[in-house]
Design an enzyme around this catalytic site. Structure first.
Site, PDB file in Angstrom:
ATOM      1  N   GLY A 182      33.733  23.471  95.746  1.00  0.00           N
ATOM      2  CA  GLY A 182      32.345  23.874  95.938  1.00  0.00           C
ATOM      3  C   GLY A 182      31.349  23.032  95.159  1.00  0.00           C
ATOM      4  O   GLY A 182      30.188  23.399  95.032  1.00  0.00           O
TER       5      GLY A 182
ATOM      6  N   SER B 288      36.005  20.341  98.210  1.00  0.00           N
ATOM      7  CA  SER B 288      34.913  19.573  98.831  1.00  0.00           C
ATOM      8  C   SER B 288      35.394  18.606  99.915  1.00  0.00           C
ATOM      9  O   SER B 288      34.901  17.475 100.014  1.00  0.00           O
ATOM     10  CB  SER B 288      34.089  18.844  97.761  1.00  0.00           C
ATOM     11  OG  SER B 288      33.487  19.799  96.901  1.00  0.00           O
TER      12      SER B 288
ATOM     13  N   ASN C 105      38.769  28.517 104.529  1.00  0.00           N
ATOM     14  CA  ASN C 105      38.589  29.696 103.682  1.00  0.00           C
ATOM     15  C   ASN C 105      37.103  30.049 103.712  1.00  0.00           C
ATOM     16  O   ASN C 105      36.293  29.368 103.098  1.00  0.00           O
ATOM     17  CB  ASN C 105      39.049  29.351 102.251  1.00  0.00           C
ATOM     18  CG  ASN C 105      38.736  30.456 101.260  1.00  0.00           C
ATOM     19  OD1 ASN C 105      38.392  31.575 101.645  1.00  0.00           O
ATOM     20  ND2 ASN C 105      38.851  30.150  99.977  1.00  0.00           N
ATOM     21  N   TRP C 106      36.787  31.100 104.445  1.00  0.00           N
ATOM     22  CA  TRP C 106      35.361  31.455 104.635  1.00  0.00           C
ATOM     23  C   TRP C 106      34.784  32.170 103.412  1.00  0.00           C
ATOM     24  O   TRP C 106      33.587  32.437 103.375  1.00  0.00           O
ATOM     25  CB  TRP C 106      35.193  32.322 105.893  1.00  0.00           C
ATOM     26  CG  TRP C 106      35.512  31.610 107.174  1.00  0.00           C
ATOM     27  CD1 TRP C 106      35.952  30.316 107.323  1.00  0.00           C
ATOM     28  CD2 TRP C 106      35.404  32.144 108.502  1.00  0.00           C
ATOM     29  NE1 TRP C 106      36.138  30.025 108.658  1.00  0.00           N
ATOM     30  CE2 TRP C 106      35.801  31.130 109.408  1.00  0.00           C
ATOM     31  CE3 TRP C 106      35.023  33.381 109.026  1.00  0.00           C
ATOM     32  CZ2 TRP C 106      35.831  31.313 110.793  1.00  0.00           C
ATOM     33  CZ3 TRP C 106      35.043  33.569 110.401  1.00  0.00           C
ATOM     34  CH2 TRP C 106      35.443  32.535 111.278  1.00  0.00           C
TER      35      TRP C 106
ATOM     36  N   GLY D  25      36.682  25.033 102.120  1.00  0.00           N
ATOM     37  CA  GLY D  25      35.733  26.117 101.903  1.00  0.00           C
ATOM     38  C   GLY D  25      34.470  25.885 102.706  1.00  0.00           C
ATOM     39  O   GLY D  25      34.417  26.126 103.919  1.00  0.00           O
ATOM     40  N   GLY D  26      33.435  25.354 102.051  1.00  0.00           N
ATOM     41  CA  GLY D  26      32.109  25.198 102.651  1.00  0.00           C
ATOM     42  C   GLY D  26      32.111  24.580 104.041  1.00  0.00           C
ATOM     43  O   GLY D  26      31.456  25.090 104.955  1.00  0.00           O
TER      44      GLY D  26
ATOM     45  N   HIS E  64      43.977  31.590  94.346  1.00  0.00           N
ATOM     46  CA  HIS E  64      42.764  30.758  94.437  1.00  0.00           C
ATOM     47  C   HIS E  64      42.059  30.773  93.072  1.00  0.00           C
ATOM     48  O   HIS E  64      42.004  31.807  92.408  1.00  0.00           O
ATOM     49  CB  HIS E  64      41.838  31.296  95.535  1.00  0.00           C
ATOM     50  CG  HIS E  64      40.741  30.340  95.870  1.00  0.00           C
ATOM     51  ND1 HIS E  64      39.619  30.186  95.079  1.00  0.00           N
ATOM     52  CD2 HIS E  64      40.601  29.453  96.891  1.00  0.00           C
ATOM     53  CE1 HIS E  64      38.839  29.251  95.617  1.00  0.00           C
ATOM     54  NE2 HIS E  64      39.414  28.793  96.715  1.00  0.00           N
TER      55      HIS E  64
HETATM   56  C1  PEP Z   1      38.180  26.425  98.569  1.00  0.00           C
HETATM   57  O1  PEP Z   1      37.492  27.421  98.526  1.00  0.00           O
HETATM   58  O2  PEP Z   1      39.408  26.545  98.559  1.00  0.00           O
HETATM   59  C2  PEP Z   1      37.523  25.124  98.636  1.00  0.00           C
HETATM   60  C3  PEP Z   1      38.267  24.064  98.575  1.00  0.00           C
HETATM   61  O3  PEP Z   1      36.141  25.105  98.754  1.00  0.00           O
HETATM   62  P1  PEP Z   1      35.206  23.819  99.083  1.00  0.00           P
HETATM   63  O4  PEP Z   1      35.826  23.119 100.256  1.00  0.00           O
HETATM   64  O5  PEP Z   1      33.873  24.397  99.392  1.00  0.00           O
HETATM   65  O6  PEP Z   1      35.225  22.963  97.867  1.00  0.00           O
END
Ligand code: PEP
Length: 252
Positions: A173, A213, A9-10, A234-235, A95
């Site tokens: 995040g 994360s 997920n950008w 995400g990241g 989300h």
């Molecule tokens: C997300 O946005 O769904 C997510 C899990 O972000 P991150 O991996 O950055 O925690």
């Protein structure tokens, strides 16, 4: 055998140039990868250029959001028909960032879920508790009520298409990941609920992703858990090397 999925997920990151570069690099690193479905979800403005890069590869395209109406006076929104027309396969719905910042209530999430299925797209339904819910011992209660709201009157043939992503809000995040045991406990709870409310075979076939994360150094241990079928990232999905390393957890 249920699908394994590695989804990136950008969020609101990447210019068109960045998106094309990242998609090109991910495609090169994961050519012919077969151990899981690979999915990238760029911002809407970059969906089409990214699709042009990945169209003949193993990588699938997902959107981060979709409106539930077919068309009309909904300034700034994107419809299912539009997403379908550029080759999207998946749509993220519910989300926690959209629930917290953009008015995606349980009712809205349910409407979007229906519209996604009616457009023959695959929803990735996100659910997850806040830190205070977990600390108060209410994780299962929150997950149960989010599922009840999103899946209200959802028939079995729709349920067969739905992917669930368990994303504890406190882990998104933040760099704090649920331990494999914590995540497994909730994934098992979700699968058992689907088994009770639909049927055990469907529960076994439902893909349940973990998000929060996920990084190359924790993905193997999470993936080793019985009820974790992949990740919503995400990241770490914004770097081709970390996305690749996480994807390779599906191979072990
Ligand atoms: C997300 O946005 O769904 C997510 C899990 O972000 P991150 O991996 O950055 O925690």
């Amino acid at each position: 055998m249920r699908d394994k999925i590695i989804a990136g997920n950008w969020k609101m990151n990447t210019t068109v140039d960045d998106a094309v570069k990242l998609a090109t690099e991910i495609k090169a690193r994961l050519t012919g990868f077969k151990d899981a479905i690979l999915l990238i979800c760029p911002p809407d403005v970059n969906l089409y250029p990214v699709q042009k890069i990945i169209e003949k590869s193993v990588i699938k395209l997902g959107a981060q959001n979709m409106h539930y109406e077919k068309s009309g006076a909904y300034t700034g929104e994107t419809s299912g028909e539009m997403l379908k027309s550029i080759g999207c396969d998946y749509v993220i719905v519910g989300h926690s960032e959209r629930r917290a910042m953009f008015g995606d209530t349980d009712v809205v999430v349910r409407k979007k879920l229906q519209a996604i299925i009616e457009h023959d797209l695959i929803p990735i339904l996100c659910i997850g508790e806040q830190l205070e819910d977990r600390e108060a011992g209410k994780t299962e209660k929150v997950i149960d009520s989010q599922l009840n709201a999103a899946l209200k009157d959802v028939p079995t043939d729709w349920m067969e298409k739905i992917v669930i992503a368990y994303e504890p809000v406190w882990a998104i995040g933040t760099g704090k990941t649920a331990s494999p045991g914590q995540a497994q406990e909730v994934h098992k709870f979700i699968r058992e609920k689907i088994g009770r409310e639909y049927n055990p075979n469907l529960a076994e076939e439902t893909t349940i992703l973990y998000g929060g994360s996920v990084k190359p150094d924790n993905s193997d241990a999470l993936f080793a858990e019985k009820d974790i079928d992949g990740f919503l990232i995400g990241g770490a999905s914004l770097k081709a090397d970390s996305f690749e390393q996480i994807a390779r957890s599906a191979s072990s």
